[in-house]
Design a protein around this motif. Structure first.
Motif, PDB file in Angstrom:
ATOM      1  N   ALA A  95       0.825  -1.211   0.000  1.00 20.86           N
ATOM      2  CA  ALA A  95       0.000   0.000   0.000  1.00 20.86           C
ATOM      3  C   ALA A  95       0.854   1.254   0.000  1.00 20.86           C
ATOM      4  O   ALA A  95       0.462   2.286  -0.555  1.00 20.86           O
ATOM      5  CB  ALA A  95      -0.916  -0.004   1.225  1.00 20.86           C
ATOM      6  N   VAL A  96       2.031   1.179   0.624  1.00 20.41           N
ATOM      7  CA  VAL A  96       2.946   2.310   0.627  1.00 20.41           C
ATOM      8  C   VAL A  96       3.789   2.328  -0.645  1.00 20.41           C
ATOM      9  O   VAL A  96       3.957   3.365  -1.294  1.00 20.41           O
ATOM     10  CB  VAL A  96       3.848   2.272   1.880  1.00 20.41           C
ATOM     11  CG1 VAL A  96       4.964   3.308   1.775  1.00 20.41           C
ATOM     12  CG2 VAL A  96       3.017   2.515   3.135  1.00 20.41           C
ATOM     13  N   GLU A  97       4.293   1.177  -1.023  1.00 20.82           N
ATOM     14  CA  GLU A  97       5.231   1.133  -2.143  1.00 20.82           C
ATOM     15  C   GLU A  97       4.571   1.543  -3.468  1.00 20.82           C
ATOM     16  O   GLU A  97       5.253   2.048  -4.368  1.00 20.82           O
ATOM     17  CB  GLU A  97       5.824  -0.271  -2.263  1.00 20.82           C
ATOM     18  CG  GLU A  97       6.753  -0.601  -1.085  1.00 20.82           C
ATOM     19  CD  GLU A  97       7.185  -2.054  -1.099  1.00 20.82           C
ATOM     20  OE1 GLU A  97       7.560  -2.545  -2.182  1.00 20.82           O
ATOM     21  OE2 GLU A  97       7.146  -2.684  -0.035  1.00 20.82           O
ATOM     22  N   ARG A  98       3.240   1.326  -3.568  1.00 23.58           N
ATOM     23  CA  ARG A  98       2.557   1.739  -4.796  1.00 23.58           C
ATOM     24  C   ARG A  98       2.546   3.256  -4.984  1.00 23.58           C
ATOM     25  O   ARG A  98       2.253   3.747  -6.074  1.00 23.58           O
ATOM     26  CB  ARG A  98       1.122   1.208  -4.801  1.00 23.58           C
ATOM     27  CG  ARG A  98       1.010  -0.268  -5.135  1.00 23.58           C
ATOM     28  CD  ARG A  98      -0.428  -0.639  -5.487  1.00 23.58           C
ATOM     29  NE  ARG A  98      -1.313  -0.527  -4.336  1.00 23.58           N
ATOM     30  CZ  ARG A  98      -1.586  -1.523  -3.498  1.00 23.58           C
ATOM     31  NH1 ARG A  98      -1.026  -2.716  -3.687  1.00 23.58           N
ATOM     32  NH2 ARG A  98      -2.406  -1.340  -2.487  1.00 23.58           N
ATOM     33  N   ALA A  99       2.874   3.990  -3.920  1.00 20.08           N
ATOM     34  CA  ALA A  99       2.909   5.443  -4.033  1.00 20.08           C
ATOM     35  C   ALA A  99       4.190   5.949  -4.689  1.00 20.08           C
ATOM     36  O   ALA A  99       4.286   7.127  -5.034  1.00 20.08           O
ATOM     37  CB  ALA A  99       2.761   6.066  -2.640  1.00 20.08           C
ATOM     38  N   PHE A 100       5.185   5.057  -4.860  1.00 22.26           N
ATOM     39  CA  PHE A 100       6.487   5.473  -5.370  1.00 22.26           C
ATOM     40  C   PHE A 100       6.832   4.707  -6.648  1.00 22.26           C
ATOM     41  O   PHE A 100       6.305   3.621  -6.904  1.00 22.26           O
ATOM     42  CB  PHE A 100       7.560   5.240  -4.297  1.00 22.26           C
ATOM     43  CG  PHE A 100       7.213   5.857  -2.969  1.00 22.26           C
ATOM     44  CD1 PHE A 100       7.063   7.225  -2.838  1.00 22.26           C
ATOM     45  CD2 PHE A 100       6.996   5.066  -1.847  1.00 22.26           C
ATOM     46  CE1 PHE A 100       6.723   7.799  -1.624  1.00 22.26           C
ATOM     47  CE2 PHE A 100       6.660   5.625  -0.616  1.00 22.26           C
ATOM     48  CZ  PHE A 100       6.516   6.994  -0.510  1.00 22.26           C
ATOM     49  N   THR A 101       7.731   5.286  -7.418  1.00 20.07           N
ATOM     50  CA  THR A 101       8.096   4.691  -8.704  1.00 20.07           C
ATOM     51  C   THR A 101       9.570   4.322  -8.718  1.00 20.07           C
ATOM     52  O   THR A 101      10.394   4.935  -8.029  1.00 20.07           O
ATOM     53  CB  THR A 101       7.813   5.681  -9.842  1.00 20.07           C
ATOM     54  OG1 THR A 101       8.564   6.897  -9.613  1.00 20.07           O
ATOM     55  CG2 THR A 101       6.334   6.029  -9.912  1.00 20.07           C
ATOM     56  N   GLY A 102       9.885   3.296  -9.515  1.00 15.39           N
ATOM     57  CA  GLY A 102      11.274   2.941  -9.786  1.00 15.39           C
ATOM     58  C   GLY A 102      12.095   2.601  -8.551  1.00 15.39           C
ATOM     59  O   GLY A 102      13.251   3.024  -8.442  1.00 15.39           O
ATOM     60  N   CYS A 103      11.542   1.826  -7.641  1.00 20.99           N
ATOM     61  CA  CYS A 103      12.245   1.529  -6.382  1.00 20.99           C
ATOM     62  C   CYS A 103      13.256   0.398  -6.565  1.00 20.99           C
ATOM     63  O   CYS A 103      12.964  -0.620  -7.204  1.00 20.99           O
ATOM     64  CB  CYS A 103      11.247   1.150  -5.292  1.00 20.99           C
ATOM     65  SG  CYS A 103      10.109   2.482  -4.848  1.00 20.99           S
TER      66      CYS A 103
END
Length: 496
Positions: A446-454
């Motif tokens: 749920a948090v990681e979907r807020a960021f790109t290219g991790c």
């Protein structure tokens, strides 16, 4: 009634405080303590998961005693020592003489939960003290029949509400128990003093109650999450943990206290104490609350009720009673050693792996500077020209608290999180369009979907091969966010 054994009881309490103070700084902060330190920088009448008192105590304690773990925990040490004295005073109220009062103080001092809460500053540290104080006040009320004591009970209950709402469970267990204990006990419920005490409690707690109402009662959301997530485990472990928290050595004294409250006409007036403990246990089981919710003060005070007769029996003349005294002292020393080994920072951190299975909080005091260093390594991977618009983000209030406390030492910028009240302290500015350094102990889609290219750029290692929640947590470097922070922020709030 016997006089209070001031000297010996204060001696026990001082020994407890000396041991706690000597060990207070051996490990580092606990994750909750780091959160309280951060909350203490944002003083308010409430937080989403707690009232205001413990963060205020954290700020006052570090201001008075220093910013390290020992300075933060000084107030917890004092509260634990005061609890030891109060348990002895409860034994005196219940008719114990000098030996019984000292036994009550020693029993409290060696119990696992009193040792644990005297070491760490938590909301339960103040609860332990204030609930025990409430128990002593109620004993005085029941023994004397003087209903004016309800004012003192109300004032202390209001202060307890400024720390945690759980004191309402104590009231819900205690008042019906008094009503069911016979005409003499019910007499203290009549008249204007009980409503006056309740009104005083509401007035003292009113600022936090107003804050809660204005923010939609978020503590109810947090409490329902605890019950939903851990309720089954809490119910299954409730009975064994009661015995562990008190100490198996003290179970015979505790049982003697129950028998005395049931059978001894001289303390018939205190019988609601035993009823209330059973009622509180039933309430906690139904609600799925944590096992320690029922310990302070009722379990300790039931134990105190047994200290008088146990001491009178063992302190009679004769060789068999002398041997009994020696055995009792030996058992208390064994309890002190075992419980200290489990709850206090006695062992080296590398040796905690086995004990942390029994008491996970010990392992949660290790590795926070190392976590911050790993995040700093992730920050070093951000190109210098992008750092002005980059953000450091943590998924958990423990990691966020560590980054707030240690971040400047490692050259980190301000850190952010959507967990608990960190969310209320604001999002990054929308101008922060650059990379995001993200630390999270386990996958959090749920948090990681807020960021790109991790991608992973570092890993947490506490240096002691100690398994805790943060060990081997990845540090991710993400290229950016999927939306401006102001739009993204509500999606990042979480309570569990």
């Amino acid at each position: 009634m016997a006089r209070f054994a001031v000297g010996p009881v204060l001696g026990v309490a001082s020994g407890f405080a000396a041991v706690q103070a000597a060990l207070a700084g051996r490990y580092g902060f606990h994750r909750d303590e780091l959160y309280f330190l951060a909350a203490g920088r944002h003083l308010a009448w409430g937080y989403v998961d707690q009232p205001p008192l413990t963060p205020l105590l954290a700020r006052l304690s570090t201001a008075a005693f220093g910013a390290g773990p020992a300075g933060l925990r000084a107030v917890a040490v004092l509260l634990g020592a005061a609890t030891v004295v109060l348990v002895a005073f409860a034994a005196k109220e219940l008719g114990a003489r000098r030996a019984g009062q000292v036994l009550a103080a020693a029993g409290a001092a060696v119990s696992a939960l009193v040792l644990a809460l005297g070491h760490l500053l938590s909301t339960a540290s103040f609860d332990l003290f204030v609930w025990t104080l409430l128990g002593v006040l109620v004993l005085r009320l029941l023994r004397t029949g003087d209903r004016r004591w309800w004012l003192a009970v109300g004032a202390v209950s209001g202060i307890a509400l400024l720390n945690k709402d759980l004191v309402l469970l104590l009231a819900a267990a205690l008042l019906p128990s008094i009503a069911c204990a016979g005409p003499a006990a019910r007499a203290v419920l009549r008249g204007r003093w009980l409503p006056a005490g309740a009104l005083l409690a509401l007035l003292v707690a009113a600022p936090n109650l107003y804050w809660e109402a204005a923010h939609g009662w978020p503590q109810l959301t947090v409490a329902s999450g605890i019950s939903g997530k851990d309720g089954l485990t809490n119910r299954l472990t409730f009975v064994p943990m009661q015995l562990v928290y008190l100490s198996p050595v003290l179970i015979p004294v505790w049982l003697a206290g129950f028998r005395r409250l049931r059978d001894d006409g001289r303390v018939r007036w205190a019988r609601p104490l035993g009823y209330a403990y059973l009622a509180l246990c039933a309430l906690v089981l139904v609600l799925g609350g944590k096992p320690y919710y029922a310990l302070p003060p009722l379990l300790l005070l039931v134990m105190a009720a047994g200290c008088g007769p146990v001491a009178e029996r063992l302190w009679r003349p004769g060789p068999e009673h002398r041997r009994g005294r020696v055995r009792l002292v030996g058992l208390l020393l064994v309890a002190a050693l075992v419980n200290s080994l489990i709850t206090l920072p006695v062992l080296a951190p590398r040796q905690l792996s086995v004990l942390s299975a029994l008491y996970p909080e010990s392992a949660e005091q290790v590795g926070w500077p190392e976590l911050t260093a790993a995040v700093a390594a992730g920050w070093a991977a951000v190109p210098p020209e992008q750092r002005g618009r980059a953000v450091v983000f943590a998924t958990d209030y423990g990691e966020a608290g560590a980054l707030v406390h240690y971040g400047a030492r490692y050259g980190l910028p301000a850190s952010y999180s959507g967990h608990m009240s960190f969310y209320d302290w604001g999002p990054p500015p929308d101008s922060a369009t650059g990379p995001v350094v993200l630390v999270r102990p386990e996958p959090y889609p749920a948090v990681e979907r807020a960021f790109t290219g991790c991608r992973q750029v570092a890993e947490v290692d506490n240096g002691h091969r100690l398994a805790n929640e943060e060990q081997h947590a990845p540090v991710l470097l993400c290229t950016g966010t999927v939306a401006p922070w102001s739009r993204l922020w509500p999606r990042l709030r979480h309570f569990y």
